[in-house]
Scaffold this motif. Structure first.
Motif, PDB file in Angstrom:
ATOM      1  N   SER A  61       0.839  -1.202   0.000  1.00  0.00           N
ATOM      2  CA  SER A  61       0.000   0.000   0.000  1.00  0.00           C
ATOM      3  C   SER A  61       0.870   1.246   0.000  1.00  0.00           C
ATOM      4  CB  SER A  61      -0.923   0.018   1.214  1.00  0.00           C
ATOM      5  OG  SER A  61      -1.810  -1.085   1.197  1.00  0.00           O
ATOM      6  N   GLY A  62       0.315   2.345  -0.566  1.00  0.00           N
ATOM      7  CA  GLY A  62       1.012   3.621  -0.592  1.00  0.00           C
ATOM      8  C   GLY A  62       1.454   3.988  -1.993  1.00  0.00           C
ATOM      9  N   THR A  63       2.323   4.982  -2.079  1.00  0.00           N
ATOM     10  CA  THR A  63       2.864   5.375  -3.375  1.00  0.00           C
ATOM     11  C   THR A  63       4.085   4.538  -3.751  1.00  0.00           C
ATOM     12  OG1 THR A  63       4.172   7.102  -2.310  1.00  0.00           O
ATOM     13  CG2 THR A  63       2.022   7.743  -3.211  1.00  0.00           C
ATOM     14  N   SER A  64       4.662   3.856  -2.753  1.00  0.00           N
ATOM     15  CA  SER A  64       5.769   2.949  -3.034  1.00  0.00           C
ATOM     16  C   SER A  64       5.880   1.958  -1.887  1.00  0.00           C
ATOM     17  CB  SER A  64       7.091   3.697  -3.219  1.00  0.00           C
ATOM     18  OG  SER A  64       7.465   4.330  -2.005  1.00  0.00           O
ATOM     19  N   GLY A  65       6.461   0.799  -2.175  1.00  0.00           N
ATOM     20  CA  GLY A  65       6.643  -0.220  -1.155  1.00  0.00           C
ATOM     21  C   GLY A  65       6.880  -1.566  -1.781  1.00  0.00           C
ATOM     22  N   THR A  68      -5.810  -1.046  -6.559  1.00  0.00           N
ATOM     23  CA  THR A  68      -6.921  -0.150  -6.253  1.00  0.00           C
ATOM     24  C   THR A  68      -6.390   1.243  -5.974  1.00  0.00           C
ATOM     25  OG1 THR A  68      -8.132  -1.987  -5.241  1.00  0.00           O
ATOM     26  CG2 THR A  68      -8.903   0.244  -4.748  1.00  0.00           C
ATOM     27  N   ASN A  69      -6.975   2.237  -6.629  1.00  0.00           N
ATOM     28  CA  ASN A  69      -6.610   3.630  -6.369  1.00  0.00           C
ATOM     29  C   ASN A  69      -7.264   4.053  -5.054  1.00  0.00           C
ATOM     30  OD1 ASN A  69      -6.233   6.380  -6.267  1.00  0.00           O
ATOM     31  ND2 ASN A  69      -6.943   6.787  -8.356  1.00  0.00           N
ATOM     32  N   GLY A  91     -10.832   5.012  -6.306  1.00  0.00           N
ATOM     33  CA  GLY A  91     -11.651   3.843  -6.008  1.00  0.00           C
ATOM     34  C   GLY A  91     -11.682   2.801  -7.109  1.00  0.00           C
ATOM     35  N   GLU A  92     -11.147   3.107  -8.278  1.00  0.00           N
ATOM     36  CA  GLU A  92     -11.172   2.176  -9.406  1.00  0.00           C
ATOM     37  C   GLU A  92     -10.090   1.104  -9.232  1.00  0.00           C
ATOM     38  OE1 GLU A  92     -12.269   2.878 -14.055  1.00  0.00           O
ATOM     39  OE2 GLU A  92     -10.534   3.981 -13.290  1.00  0.00           O
ATOM     40  N   VAL A  93     -10.346  -0.082  -9.792  1.00  0.00           N
ATOM     41  CA  VAL A  93      -9.423  -1.213  -9.651  1.00  0.00           C
ATOM     42  C   VAL A  93      -8.869  -1.608 -11.013  1.00  0.00           C
ATOM     43  CG1 VAL A  93      -9.146  -3.598  -8.873  1.00  0.00           C
ATOM     44  CG2 VAL A  93     -10.711  -2.063  -7.655  1.00  0.00           C
ATOM     45  N   ASP A 143       2.140   7.441  -8.785  1.00  0.00           N
ATOM     46  CA  ASP A 143       2.130   8.881  -8.536  1.00  0.00           C
ATOM     47  C   ASP A 143       1.092   9.291  -7.505  1.00  0.00           C
ATOM     48  OD1 ASP A 143      -0.002   8.332 -10.179  1.00  0.00           O
ATOM     49  OD2 ASP A 143       0.400   9.918 -11.628  1.00  0.00           O
ATOM     50  N   ASN A 144       0.201   8.380  -7.121  1.00  0.00           N
ATOM     51  CA  ASN A 144      -0.727   8.593  -6.014  1.00  0.00           C
ATOM     52  C   ASN A 144      -0.927   7.266  -5.296  1.00  0.00           C
ATOM     53  OD1 ASN A 144      -1.639  11.451  -5.919  1.00  0.00           O
ATOM     54  ND2 ASN A 144      -2.255  11.031  -8.045  1.00  0.00           N
ATOM     55  N   ALA A 145      -1.497   7.326  -4.109  1.00  0.00           N
ATOM     56  CA  ALA A 145      -1.574   6.132  -3.262  1.00  0.00           C
ATOM     57  C   ALA A 145      -2.450   5.042  -3.870  1.00  0.00           C
ATOM     58  CB  ALA A 145      -2.107   6.509  -1.888  1.00  0.00           C
TER      59      ALA A 145
END
Length: 258
Positions: A142-146, A166-167, A195-197, A244-246
């Motif tokens: 989860s997150g912008t990177s990991g 999932t956004n 919210g889109e997958v 670029d976003n979570a």
């Protein structure tokens, strides 16, 4: 009739079709392998450049213990109906594993007199030739990177990895990179809304798909991307995300067996 061996197709048992059916044996034929070689310039012998499993087959031997010739044919026709469409084959000696098959050889009554004659069904796996785990292993990031580690069982070299992304942010995700081991999918102009997958996986014919909101996103993958995301079987593999976003990403794969 209760037997030592059990075979199911799409979770429907062969022995459950009729009490007169006795499963005698389940034979696993050696997988058909293809070896590609290249000649050496100065040395004898050849170099193996690629080994690929082409298909695998399973032969089920059974009897129909029914003295009525008419009813025996009726039971056989039920078995043929059960087998004809193929599907997911499971057996009691390979618990937790399944094989995607078609029926290559239907049983027939060759003698009305010999009411205990042995009959055979042959199932072959062409498009997905490996036995695979019924349930996938998962790793989440989860997150912008990991990154996270996933362990895949099996004896094949590598297994394909599916991903659901999932956004979880309030803004569109346009840039996304998914890495599994030495393989990578990168996306630009993805336009994954809040919210889109994004679903990345394989259909029943082992064809890769990438879709979100009911539409394909294959054209958003960059040319530098790998053909597939692959994890080594029988080992731990690192999976990572950069966006670029979570986002929340679930990596999933099944062990592959001969």
């Amino acid at each position: 009739m209760m037997t030592r061996y059990s075979v199911w197709l799409n979770k429907n048992g062969l022995s459950e079709i009729d009490p007169s059916i006795i499963v005698l044996d389940i034979a696993y034929n050696a997988p058909r392998m293809q070896t590609v070689t290249a000649a050496r310039a100065k040395m004898p012998g050849v170099m193996v450049t690629k080994r690929q499993m082409q298909y695998a087959s399973v032969t089920v031997t059974f009897e129909i213990h029914e003295t009525s010739v008419r009813r025996r044919q009726m039971v056989l026709q039920k078995i043929q109906q059960w087998a004809k469409k193929g599907g997911w084959l499971t057996t009691n000696d390979r618990p937790g594993q399944r094989l995607s098959v078609i029926c290559d050889s239907m049983p027939t009554v060759t003698s009305a007199l010999k009411w205990t004659e042995k009959m055979r069904l042959t199932f072959t796996a062409y498009e997905r030739p490996h036995w695979e785990d019924e349930y996938a292993q998962r790793a989440s990031v989860s997150g912008t990177s990991g990154n996270a580690s996933i362990y895949i069982g099996g004896v094949a070299d590598e297994a394909p990895v599916s991903v659901n992304v999932t956004n979880t942010s309030g803004a569109p995700v346009n840039s996304l990179t998914l890495t599994v081991g030495e393989t990578m999918f990168a996306f630009k102009n993805l336009a994954l809304q809040a919210g889109e997958v994004l679903e990345i996986g394989y259909d029943e014919h082992a064809n890769l798909y990438m879709r979100a909101g009911g539409e394909s996103r294959m054209d958003r993958r960059t040319g530098e991307s790998s053909d597939d995301l692959l994890a080594a079987c029988g080992a731990h593999t690192w999976c990572s995300v950069a966006a670029d976003n979570a986002v929340s990403a679930a990596f999933m794969a099944r062990g592959l067996y001969m």
